[in-house]
Design a protein around this motif. Sequence first.
Motif, short mmCIF file in Angstrom:
data_model
loop_
_atom_site.label_atom_id
_atom_site.label_comp_id
_atom_site.label_asym_id
_atom_site.label_seq_id
_atom_site.Cartn_x
_atom_site.Cartn_y
_atom_site.Cartn_z
N MET A 21 -7.29 -0.67 25.27
CA MET A 21 -6.10 -0.37 24.38
C MET A 21 -6.63 1.09 23.52
O MET A 21 -7.79 1.17 23.38
CB MET A 21 -6.04 -1.38 23.35
CG MET A 21 -5.75 -2.82 23.89
SD MET A 21 -4.12 -3.10 24.81
CE MET A 21 -4.52 -3.44 26.32
N GLY A 22 -5.71 1.83 23.12
CA GLY A 22 -5.79 3.22 22.25
C GLY A 22 -4.71 3.98 22.19
O GLY A 22 -3.52 3.57 22.52
N LEU A 23 -5.04 4.90 21.71
CA LEU A 23 -4.20 5.90 21.30
C LEU A 23 -4.08 7.08 22.67
O LEU A 23 -5.18 7.45 22.79
CB LEU A 23 -4.32 6.64 20.29
CG LEU A 23 -3.48 8.01 19.80
CD1 LEU A 23 -2.03 7.48 19.58
CD2 LEU A 23 -3.91 8.50 18.40
N ILE A 24 -2.99 7.45 23.19
CA ILE A 24 -2.97 8.42 24.14
C ILE A 24 -1.94 9.44 23.64
O ILE A 24 -0.76 9.42 23.36
CB ILE A 24 -2.42 7.89 25.39
CG1 ILE A 24 -3.18 6.71 26.00
CG2 ILE A 24 -2.12 8.94 26.35
CD1 ILE A 24 -2.73 5.29 25.91
N VAL A 25 -2.74 10.68 23.09
CA VAL A 25 -1.60 11.68 22.83
C VAL A 25 -1.24 12.46 23.94
O VAL A 25 -2.17 13.14 24.81
CB VAL A 25 -2.62 12.55 21.85
CG1 VAL A 25 -1.61 13.99 21.26
CG2 VAL A 25 -2.96 11.84 20.48
N VAL A 26 0.13 12.88 24.27
CA VAL A 26 0.52 13.77 25.17
C VAL A 26 1.26 14.98 24.58
O VAL A 26 1.99 14.79 23.86
CB VAL A 26 1.70 12.83 26.00
CG1 VAL A 26 2.22 13.63 27.06
CG2 VAL A 26 1.09 11.70 26.55
N SER A 27 0.46 16.03 25.12
CA SER A 27 0.95 17.27 24.60
C SER A 27 1.34 18.22 25.78
O SER A 27 1.17 17.83 26.94
CB SER A 27 -0.33 17.97 24.08
OG SER A 27 -0.24 19.34 23.62
N GLY A 28 2.00 19.39 25.27
CA GLY A 28 2.80 20.18 26.50
C GLY A 28 3.63 21.01 25.75
O GLY A 28 4.24 20.61 24.69
N PRO A 29 3.90 22.03 26.42
CA PRO A 29 5.06 22.98 25.95
C PRO A 29 6.42 22.23 26.04
O PRO A 29 6.72 21.34 26.77
CB PRO A 29 5.25 24.11 26.87
CG PRO A 29 4.43 23.49 28.12
CD PRO A 29 3.57 22.66 27.69
N PRO A 30 7.47 22.53 25.61
CA PRO A 30 8.87 22.14 25.65
C PRO A 30 9.39 21.89 27.25
O PRO A 30 8.98 22.97 27.86
CB PRO A 30 9.63 23.06 24.87
CG PRO A 30 8.98 23.68 23.86
CD PRO A 30 7.67 23.55 24.44
N ALA A 31 9.80 21.00 27.66
CA ALA A 31 10.55 20.78 28.80
C ALA A 31 9.35 20.53 29.97
O ALA A 31 9.62 20.81 31.19
CB ALA A 31 11.41 21.63 29.08
N LEU A 44 1.76 9.04 21.98
CA LEU A 44 2.29 9.79 20.75
C LEU A 44 2.61 11.25 21.49
O LEU A 44 1.86 11.70 21.86
CB LEU A 44 1.27 10.04 19.79
CG LEU A 44 1.38 11.08 18.82
CD1 LEU A 44 2.79 10.90 18.01
CD2 LEU A 44 0.36 11.14 17.76
N ILE A 45 3.69 11.59 21.51
CA ILE A 45 4.06 13.14 21.93
C ILE A 45 3.78 14.01 20.92
O ILE A 45 4.20 13.98 19.62
CB ILE A 45 5.26 13.45 22.33
CG1 ILE A 45 5.61 12.21 23.50
CG2 ILE A 45 5.78 14.53 22.55
CD1 ILE A 45 7.17 12.61 24.40
N HIS A 46 2.84 15.01 20.89
CA HIS A 46 2.52 16.11 19.93
C HIS A 46 2.33 17.39 20.78
O HIS A 46 1.39 17.56 21.33
CB HIS A 46 1.22 15.64 19.20
CG HIS A 46 0.90 16.53 17.77
ND1 HIS A 46 0.45 16.05 16.78
CD2 HIS A 46 1.60 17.81 17.58
CE1 HIS A 46 0.24 16.93 15.68
NE2 HIS A 46 1.17 17.86 16.27
N THR A 47 3.42 18.15 20.45
CA THR A 47 3.54 19.42 21.40
C THR A 47 2.43 20.21 21.22
O THR A 47 1.76 20.68 22.23
CB THR A 47 4.81 20.36 21.25
OG1 THR A 47 5.93 19.14 21.59
CG2 THR A 47 4.76 21.54 21.73
N MET A 48 2.13 20.54 19.80
CA MET A 48 1.00 21.56 19.71
C MET A 48 0.23 21.08 18.35
O MET A 48 0.26 21.43 17.35
CB MET A 48 1.66 22.98 19.18
CG MET A 48 2.15 23.59 20.40
SD MET A 48 2.71 25.49 20.24
CE MET A 48 4.23 25.33 18.94
N PRO A 49 -0.90 19.93 18.71
CA PRO A 49 -1.50 19.53 17.56
C PRO A 49 -2.67 20.70 17.11
O PRO A 49 -3.39 21.34 17.90
CB PRO A 49 -2.17 18.40 18.03
CG PRO A 49 -2.18 18.52 19.60
CD PRO A 49 -0.95 19.50 19.91
#
Length: 147
Positions: free
Chosen positions: A1-11, A78-83
């Motif tokens: 269990m945990g946090l998965i931060v998904v990052s990347g440019p738009p689209a 969690l979607i975070h485009t540009m943390p």
Amino acid sequence: MGLIVVSGPPAAGKSSWIKAHAQPTDIVIDLDLMALAMAGPGADHHNHHPALLKVVHRARQAAIHEVEHHLAEVDAYLIHTMPQAKARARYTRLGARIVVIDPGEDIVRRRVRDMRQPAMEAVVTRWYRDRRKGGSRAVTTQASRSW
């Protein structure tokens, strides 16, 4: 269990990646989905009114804060485009796994032209410029899916 931060440019395919990996019991914090849930019928999927965005950003922050208390019980995406550095430090402290979805600049730019409002092109430019400077360092980089 945990946090998965998904990052990347738009689209890039961040939401699609989560749909392929998250389970029904997982928590997904996606600004665009939250905005659609709070918008009136027929709202655009990516072009939100500024007032709605203010409400959604506050709700997103509250959701992130609350999910921290449940990471031993469920996975949270969690979607975070540009943390930025402060957010990356917080995610590190939480033991997050960072996944960067990047099918490549040419593909992203084509998708933005085809599916998003023109203002998103500036976000794409910033995202790739930041990556070239070494910002938003990835732990895992992968394409969203084969298109």
